[in-house]
Design a protein around this motif. Structure first.
Motif, PDB file in Angstrom:
ATOM      1  N   PHE A 191      61.040  -7.759 -40.941  1.00 34.37           N
ATOM      2  CA  PHE A 191      61.650  -8.558 -41.794  1.00 34.37           C
ATOM      3  C   PHE A 191      62.793  -9.550 -41.206  1.00 34.37           C
ATOM      4  O   PHE A 191      63.374  -9.044 -40.560  1.00 34.37           O
ATOM      5  N   GLY A 192      62.674 -10.688 -41.749  1.00 36.75           N
ATOM      6  CA  GLY A 192      64.067 -11.664 -41.360  1.00 36.75           C
ATOM      7  C   GLY A 192      64.991 -11.255 -42.627  1.00 36.75           C
ATOM      8  O   GLY A 192      64.616 -10.419 -43.464  1.00 36.75           O
ATOM      9  N   GLU A 193      66.030 -12.024 -42.564  1.00 36.76           N
ATOM     10  CA  GLU A 193      67.109 -11.526 -43.506  1.00 36.76           C
ATOM     11  C   GLU A 193      67.100 -12.355 -44.884  1.00 36.76           C
ATOM     12  O   GLU A 193      67.920 -12.152 -45.655  1.00 36.76           O
TER      13      GLU A 193
ATOM     14  N   PHE B 210      54.951  -3.321 -52.523  1.00 35.60           N
ATOM     15  CA  PHE B 210      55.943  -2.491 -52.396  1.00 35.60           C
ATOM     16  C   PHE B 210      56.278  -2.102 -54.027  1.00 35.60           C
ATOM     17  O   PHE B 210      56.013  -2.610 -54.840  1.00 35.60           O
TER      18      PHE B 210
ATOM     19  N   PHE C 165      62.405   1.244 -50.342  1.00 33.76           N
ATOM     20  CA  PHE C 165      61.105   0.635 -50.943  1.00 33.76           C
ATOM     21  C   PHE C 165      60.289   1.517 -50.378  1.00 33.76           C
ATOM     22  O   PHE C 165      60.042   1.738 -49.131  1.00 33.76           O
TER      23      PHE C 165
ATOM     24  N   GLU D 198      68.806   0.020 -50.773  1.00 33.51           N
ATOM     25  CA  GLU D 198      67.828  -0.002 -51.591  1.00 33.51           C
ATOM     26  C   GLU D 198      66.489   0.579 -50.662  1.00 33.51           C
ATOM     27  O   GLU D 198      66.469   0.005 -49.621  1.00 33.51           O
TER      28      GLU D 198
ATOM     29  N   GLY E 153      72.122  -7.741 -48.644  1.00 30.53           N
ATOM     30  CA  GLY E 153      71.997  -9.018 -47.790  1.00 30.53           C
ATOM     31  C   GLY E 153      71.180  -9.312 -46.649  1.00 30.53           C
ATOM     32  O   GLY E 153      71.241 -10.079 -45.947  1.00 30.53           O
ATOM     33  N   GLN E 154      70.371  -7.992 -46.649  1.00 32.90           N
ATOM     34  CA  GLN E 154      69.560  -8.024 -45.380  1.00 32.90           C
ATOM     35  C   GLN E 154      68.206  -8.029 -45.746  1.00 32.90           C
ATOM     36  O   GLN E 154      67.803  -7.816 -46.685  1.00 32.90           O
ATOM     37  N   GLY E 155      67.309  -8.000 -44.638  1.00 35.12           N
ATOM     38  CA  GLY E 155      65.926  -7.723 -44.631  1.00 35.12           C
ATOM     39  C   GLY E 155      65.570  -6.330 -44.786  1.00 35.12           C
ATOM     40  O   GLY E 155      66.285  -5.568 -44.748  1.00 35.12           O
ATOM     41  N   LEU E 156      64.412  -6.022 -44.688  1.00 35.56           N
ATOM     42  CA  LEU E 156      63.750  -4.603 -44.683  1.00 35.56           C
ATOM     43  C   LEU E 156      63.671  -4.035 -43.532  1.00 35.56           C
ATOM     44  O   LEU E 156      63.189  -4.837 -42.408  1.00 35.56           O
TER      45      LEU E 156
ATOM     46  N   TYR F 231      60.544   1.721 -46.379  1.00 34.44           N
ATOM     47  CA  TYR F 231      61.505   0.846 -45.934  1.00 34.44           C
ATOM     48  C   TYR F 231      62.691   1.079 -46.643  1.00 34.44           C
ATOM     49  O   TYR F 231      62.843   1.284 -47.714  1.00 34.44           O
TER      50      TYR F 231
ATOM     51  N   PHE G 210      54.495   4.095 -46.587  1.00 37.44           N
ATOM     52  CA  PHE G 210      55.443   3.467 -45.841  1.00 37.44           C
ATOM     53  C   PHE G 210      56.796   3.610 -46.606  1.00 37.44           C
ATOM     54  O   PHE G 210      56.849   3.427 -48.013  1.00 37.44           O
TER      55      PHE G 210
ATOM     56  N   ARG H 233      67.789 -17.310 -49.584  1.00 34.01           N
ATOM     57  CA  ARG H 233      68.054 -17.371 -51.106  1.00 34.01           C
ATOM     58  C   ARG H 233      68.323 -18.865 -51.458  1.00 34.01           C
ATOM     59  O   ARG H 233      69.112 -19.450 -51.230  1.00 34.01           O
TER      60      ARG H 233
ATOM     61  N   PHE I 234      61.694 -13.697 -48.293  1.00 35.33           N
ATOM     62  CA  PHE I 234      61.556 -13.201 -47.186  1.00 35.33           C
ATOM     63  C   PHE I 234      60.187 -13.338 -46.294  1.00 35.33           C
ATOM     64  O   PHE I 234      59.146 -13.278 -46.873  1.00 35.33           O
TER      65      PHE I 234
ATOM     66  N   LEU J 259      61.819  -0.790 -41.470  1.00 36.13           N
ATOM     67  CA  LEU J 259      60.860   0.455 -41.471  1.00 36.13           C
ATOM     68  C   LEU J 259      61.771   1.778 -41.131  1.00 36.13           C
ATOM     69  O   LEU J 259      62.333   1.871 -40.244  1.00 36.13           O
TER      70      LEU J 259
ATOM     71  N   GLN K 232      66.462  -1.479 -47.047  1.00 37.63           N
ATOM     72  CA  GLN K 232      67.278  -2.893 -47.210  1.00 37.63           C
ATOM     73  C   GLN K 232      68.555  -2.586 -47.554  1.00 37.63           C
ATOM     74  O   GLN K 232      69.055  -2.193 -48.932  1.00 37.63           O
TER      75      GLN K 232
END
Lengths: 113, 117
Positions: B108-110, A103, A90, A88, A41-44, A36, A34, B113, B91, A46, A38
């Protein structure tokens, strides 16, 4: 044990130039693989995944990746990078138990104008 | 059309306090995963839960950390007696019942932190 290596920590590419991000894996059998992405400041999210079949897989946002068993690689490519691709990236494989994804440490892509 | 919801987005705690991080999976998802992200270390798997069950906690520190996913309500990652080394982004991800190994489709969520002073 399963593992993922992303050799490049940081890559800078000019806008409009092509991109290749490297991923090498260690896996006991035919892997699921996979990529991913990012954003800061955010999530990942796909980008794409390989399970079986055609070794060249297409993903979202114009990305593709090629599975090469002989090289244990799953490199991510894009023919023409846009400034919004700065993020970024992954690479991931399932763990041995199949209960989660492992990851790589990620590659940070910067895009210069 | 909510995705994976995490709260709080930012949490500041003093050493020795408790931190509670919450995660509501996407609608229809019954599997939850927690990951920790430290700078230049990527994401480290912590725990995988289904409703009322911990399936894999091989990545959880043995002490001070716990996770639950009750029948009703969000999944919670709890860190007791926080130390500065716990400062990180945490996360949560969710997946359909087929799980991460079969589909790889983790949503995924954000992130939350955590800063420990």
């Amino acid at each position: 044990a399963q593992s993922v290596t992303q050799p490049d920590i940081h890559i800078t590419v000019s806008e409009g130039a092509s991109l290749e991000l490297r991923c090498n894996y260690s896996y006991g059998a035919t892997p699921y693989l996979f990529w991913y992405v990012q954003s800061p400041g955010q999530g990942l999210q796909l980008l794409l995944k390989y399970f079986s079949g055609d070794t060249l897989v297409q993903g979202i946002k114009g990305f593709e990746a090629e599975f090469k068993r002989s090289q244990s690689s799953f490199n991510l490519r894009k023919p023409s990078v846009h400034w919004s691709d700065a993020a970024e990236y992954f690479c991931a494989v399932p763990n041995q138990a199949g209960t989660a994804l492992i990851f790589g440490k990620g590659t940070t892509l910067s895009v210069s104008s | 059309n909510a995705g994976v919801m995490q709260n709080p987005r930012h949490l500041v705690r003093r050493r020795g306090q408790e931190a509670r991080l919450r995660c509501s999976p996407m609608k229809g998802h019954s599997h939850v995963y927690w990951y920790r992200q430290l700078p230049e270390e990527g994401l480290k798997f912590m725990v995988y839960l289904q409703k009322e069950n911990i399936i894999d906690e091989s990545g959880m520190p043995k002490e001070r950390f716990s996770a639950e996913f009750p029948k009703e309500g969000p999944s919670i990652l709890r860190i007791q007696q926080v130390v500065r080394g716990d400062s990180a982004a945490y996360f949560c991800a969710s997946s359909r019942p087929s799980g991460a190994g079969n589909t790889g489709e983790l949503f995924f969520g954000e992130g939350s932190r955590l800063t420990v002073l």
